[in-house]
Design an enzyme around this catalytic site. Structure first.
Site, short mmCIF file in Angstrom:
data_model
loop_
_atom_site.label_atom_id
_atom_site.label_comp_id
_atom_site.label_asym_id
_atom_site.label_seq_id
_atom_site.Cartn_x
_atom_site.Cartn_y
_atom_site.Cartn_z
N HIS A 45 0.85 -1.30 -0.06
CA HIS A 45 0.06 -0.04 0.04
C HIS A 45 0.67 1.25 -0.13
CE1 HIS A 45 -2.82 -2.75 2.30
NE2 HIS A 45 -3.92 -2.61 1.35
N GLY A 50 -2.33 -1.52 -7.29
CA GLY A 50 -1.21 -2.56 -7.78
C GLY A 50 -1.55 -3.82 -8.02
N ASP A 76 -3.62 -7.65 -7.21
CA ASP A 76 -5.00 -8.06 -7.71
C ASP A 76 -5.19 -7.14 -9.40
OD1 ASP A 76 -6.66 -8.55 -4.79
OD2 ASP A 76 -5.19 -6.52 -4.63
N ARG A 114 -4.49 -9.77 4.09
CA ARG A 114 -4.58 -11.08 4.81
C ARG A 114 -3.50 -11.72 5.63
NH1 ARG A 114 -8.15 -10.17 0.46
NH2 ARG A 114 -10.73 -10.94 1.15
P1 AMP Z 1 -6.77 -3.90 -0.32
O1 AMP Z 1 -6.16 -3.03 0.39
O2 AMP Z 1 -5.96 -5.40 -0.71
O3 AMP Z 1 -7.80 -4.13 -1.61
O4 AMP Z 1 -5.51 -3.13 -1.22
C1 AMP Z 1 -5.67 -1.83 -1.86
C2 AMP Z 1 -4.45 -1.61 -3.13
O5 AMP Z 1 -3.12 -2.27 -2.45
C3 AMP Z 1 -4.90 -3.15 -4.32
O6 AMP Z 1 -4.66 -1.78 -5.05
C4 AMP Z 1 -4.30 -3.68 -4.41
O7 AMP Z 1 -3.76 -4.25 -5.41
C5 AMP Z 1 -2.78 -2.80 -3.62
N1 AMP Z 1 -1.86 -3.98 -3.31
C6 AMP Z 1 -2.34 -5.17 -2.66
N2 AMP Z 1 -1.09 -5.75 -1.73
C7 AMP Z 1 -0.42 -5.11 -2.97
C8 AMP Z 1 1.30 -5.77 -3.12
N3 AMP Z 1 1.38 -7.24 -2.33
N4 AMP Z 1 2.20 -4.77 -3.65
C9 AMP Z 1 1.72 -4.04 -4.44
N5 AMP Z 1 0.09 -3.28 -4.28
C10 AMP Z 1 -0.17 -3.96 -3.64
#
Ligand code: AMP
Length: 282
Positions: A37, A147, A150, A187
């Protein structure tokens, strides 16, 4: 850092920023922040005078109520992390602020939301598209950062932006990994020590499949060997392992080293993890 939980107050603040000519970057998240993030926040800060991070565990994108209930919520440490990374605005609305009435709107992305994640998580991408549309309408950013972790979600959002004519520029940022290769994910904090060790298998399988593809092995043979191997691992259950076209995620005959992306979803214990690797990239 300014903190808002209210849409009108956020809009008023951002409109004064925009009037003074400052560009706005949006980083949507569900919190439990990690370096993945933060890399998005950094990318936004490089391109914008104002970076907004939203923190909202979106109920409409969860098809498994237990996953929603167990999703980590760590507001105080997230606030500190954002403060330290120089984020300008934190938007953390309540569920009733975002969904003042139950939404009946459903998105259909054709084949794109029926394959891969869509096959195993029906309704997931409709919920993602709904919340992202709301966030785009509330923040009206110049740039928005997502990211590659996803990857299918990014393809869905790209289609959403193109078709609904959102006037913003999208950016897809590389996957940030732990030192052993595990893709960072909120997760991961739900994995116990043994599961954490087992979780490395996703990245290992992706790397080994990429190597085999580069050496000219057939995808069907690679896929079958991976399914067999994962089947023998205790505490691990593969959901899918696919090779798709990195441009549109289509599954056709001509996918190879130049245009392929490997995508995987796997349960480690009770935790569902996803990862991917672009075949041509190191
Ligand atoms: P989330 O909080 O899981 O919904 O993720 C929020 C954003 O962070 C989304 O655009 C994800 O694709 C991105 N993201 C999550 N994990 C990673 C990672 N390991 N590297 C880069 N971006 C990430």
């Amino acid at each position: 850092m300014q903190i808002f939980d209210e849409i009108t107050a956020l809009r008023t603040y951002l409109s004064s920023c925009k009037k003074s000519g400052r560009s706005v970057g949006l980083v949507p998240t569900m919190g439990a922040l990690h370096e993945g993030h933060i890399s998005l926040i950094k990318a936004s800060k490089l391109q914008n005078q104002v970076t907004v991070c939203s923190l909202f565990v979106n109920p409409t994108q969860f098809n498994n109520p237990r996953d929603l209930e167990k999703y980590p919520r760590t507001f105080e440490s997230d606030r500190i992390i954002l403060e330290q990374s120089g984020c300008d605005v934190l938007f953390a609305p309540t569920t009733t602020m975002m969904y003042d009435k139950p939404s009946t709107i459903r998105f259909d992305f054709g084949s794109l939301d029926k394959i891969l994640e869509g096959e195993f998580r029906p309704g997931h991408f409709s919920g993602v598209a709904l919340v992202v549309s709301k966030l785009f309408n509330i923040v009206e950013p110049d740039h928005a950062y997502f990211g590659q972790k996803d990857f299918q979600q990014f393809a869905i959002i790209r289609k959403l932006v193109e078709e609904l004519k959102f006037g913003l520029q999208l950016h897809c940022m590389p996957i940030i990994r732990e030192s052993d290769g595990l893709a960072m994910s909120s997760r991961n904090m739900r994995l116990n020590a043994i599961e954490r060790q087992r979780a490395i298998i996703l990245y290992q399988q992706l790397i080994s499949a990429r190597q085999d593809l580069r050496h000219g092995k057939s995808w069907k043979d690679i896929q079958q060997a991976a399914i067999r191997q994962l089947g023998t691992k205790e505490g691990v259950r593969l959901e899918y392992f696919e090779l798709a076209d990195r441009h549109d995620l289509a599954n056709h005959e001509g996918i190879g080293v130049e245009n392929g992306i490997l995508l995987m979803a796997c349960y480690v214990g009770e935790i569902r993890l996803i990862d991917n690797l672009i075949v041509a990239e190191d």
